[in-house]
Write a protein that holds these residues in place. Sequence first.
Motif, PDB file in Angstrom:
ATOM      1  N   UNK A  55       0.827  -1.197   0.000  1.00 41.22           N
ATOM      2  CA  UNK A  55       0.000   0.000   0.000  1.00 41.22           C
ATOM      3  C   UNK A  55       0.865   1.252   0.000  1.00 41.22           C
ATOM      4  N   UNK A  56       1.931   1.229   0.793  1.00 43.12           N
ATOM      5  CA  UNK A  56       2.834   2.379   0.846  1.00 43.12           C
ATOM      6  C   UNK A  56       3.504   2.610  -0.502  1.00 43.12           C
ATOM      7  N   UNK A  57       3.918   1.496  -1.128  1.00 42.89           N
ATOM      8  CA  UNK A  57       4.578   1.598  -2.435  1.00 42.89           C
ATOM      9  C   UNK A  57       3.623   2.193  -3.463  1.00 42.89           C
ATOM     10  N   UNK A  58       2.395   1.676  -3.503  1.00 41.63           N
ATOM     11  CA  UNK A  58       1.426   2.122  -4.504  1.00 41.63           C
ATOM     12  C   UNK A  58       0.937   3.545  -4.262  1.00 41.63           C
TER      13      UNK A  58
ATOM     14  N   UNK B  16      -2.783  -0.913 -11.297  1.00 41.38           N
ATOM     15  CA  UNK B  16      -3.939  -0.085 -10.972  1.00 41.38           C
ATOM     16  C   UNK B  16      -5.014  -0.901 -10.256  1.00 41.38           C
ATOM     17  N   UNK B  17      -5.222  -2.130 -10.750  1.00 36.87           N
ATOM     18  CA  UNK B  17      -6.226  -3.010 -10.140  1.00 36.87           C
ATOM     19  C   UNK B  17      -5.845  -3.336  -8.692  1.00 36.87           C
ATOM     20  N   UNK B  18      -4.562  -3.654  -8.484  1.00 41.89           N
ATOM     21  CA  UNK B  18      -4.078  -3.959  -7.127  1.00 41.89           C
ATOM     22  C   UNK B  18      -4.270  -2.759  -6.215  1.00 41.89           C
ATOM     23  N   UNK B  19      -3.967  -1.570  -6.756  1.00 42.84           N
ATOM     24  CA  UNK B  19      -4.110  -0.349  -5.968  1.00 42.84           C
ATOM     25  C   UNK B  19      -5.570  -0.132  -5.565  1.00 42.84           C
TER      26      UNK B  19
END
Length: 199
Positions: free
Chosen positions: A5-8, A177-180
């Motif tokens: 989450x931090x990376x994205x 994008x989907x993961x984010x």
Amino acid sequence: MKTMRKILNNPFLKFLFGFTKVIVWIFVILIVLVIGVQRLFNNQVSIGSYRMFTIVTGSMMPEYEVYDVIIVQEEDPKDIQVGDDLTYLGKVGDYKDKVITHRVKKIRQENGVYYFTTQGTANNTPDPEIREDQSYGTVVYRPAVLSFLSRILNNSYGLYFLVLVPIAILIFLEILDYIKEKECELSDEEERAHEKDET
């Protein structure tokens, strides 16, 4: 999950992903443009007074290499000069029904009609004389990027590379994008659950 989450959510990475997507889409559009010009429009398409052609022989080397893309502007016959690179439609002999781009060597006028003698820079003999109504115009520009793409696209391995790699990059970016989005949904659910527990 928190690390992902931090990376994205990193502002720099957000910008980098967005910028990369734009560049890849531009690249894909350029590829489609070159393929469209070469395959769908028989190497010629007109936009206003401009046309785009692809060089298919070495008769104008070293000025133009095979598969270079050139931009040709329609020209009033009286404005065409010796030394201009003229693109025209051949009507006799080996030139019949072929689009040729050669250098103007001689100009004459007869009964108000202009006639041109052209010759490829790599050729030893001039072309058959042409009338003004055979002319598409003179070369005004050779786009380096489109010429580079054209040469690669006319190589079977290059074609696969230029088509598959951008598609793979776009798929990868869409997956990110989907993961984010999923991470954001999970984060919202966790916050709602936490708020519910506190009440």
